[in-house]
Design a protein around this motif. Sequence first.
Motif: not given
Length: 334
Positions: A53-54, A276-279, A298-318
Amino acid sequence: MKKMVLVAAVLAMSGSAFAADMPLKAVKAPPPAPFDPWDIAFGSAVMSDYIFRGVTQSNHNPSVAAYFEPRYNVTKDLQLYIGTSVESISFANRAAAEVDVYGGIRPTFGAFAFDFGVWGYLYPGGNCADNFLTGGFPGGNVCPVSTSTIFLANGNVMKKDVSFVEVYGKANYTINDNWQFGVNEYYSPNFLNSGAWGDYASITGKYTAPSTTFGTSGVGMYVSAEVGRQWLGTSDAFYGVVSALGNFARGIPYASYDTWNIGIGFTYKVFTLDLRYSDSDLSKGNCNAFTSAFNASGTTNVTSINPAGAGSNWCGAAGIVKLSADLTAMTNLK
């Protein structure tokens, strides 16, 4: 004399009639072929990435899979089945395998094929690890807060056991030998044992090229695609966070997201090669909150549920390359 000729003619006609009847009486319809209701489907696959599921389940690394599915055909239009499958994965809690146990019913009505069942996702081998106390991931089996917790250097945590169950329903409509479309619906009251409910719905389409596309080589080809949406509820307090962006001590409201994939496949006998391409549209920050990825940074991927700002590429294009073999006992082992 005329009477004798007439009698002879009548007898000849009667004889012809009886002769015509004889073959019809002598030839018996062959008995119907015995109906064996039992069958077994099984197969295996190797893929460059296991995408669910992406979201990658294998840290964008190769994965292997195998399945075994006994089937019972009540009639030609009604099938019962149970099955199990295993896939290699790479989770933050260091579970290395996904073991699926499922079962259901597949009724068919003309061009419509349905599938209803229950699917259990089991992730044995989850570990407790405390990076800070042991000096290096995956660390030891020390869990100072909870025996079901894993602490990572990037601040993420994940439960030791993330097994869960879904109920599902599928419908597929075959227009002709070339085109078919489907809809799918899956629901879990406790997705990934996070405390959050999960609901996934998608539509699918598949075009199968004519069997003569590659001449008499026996190679087939198809193009297929899926567009879906994963809705997610709020986690339990285990994953709760509190920051200036919000107080989610009781649990974080996971971000729902859209996902899609499209690919082309080639078939030969029991083998299928699928490219296959998935995203998805899940941001790196919300992806990190959802997956607890062990390699998020990283520390720049800040959201309300991810305040520390670490980012993951596990949900990106593949891009995924998958080679599989699928067999049934009644077709391939006779």
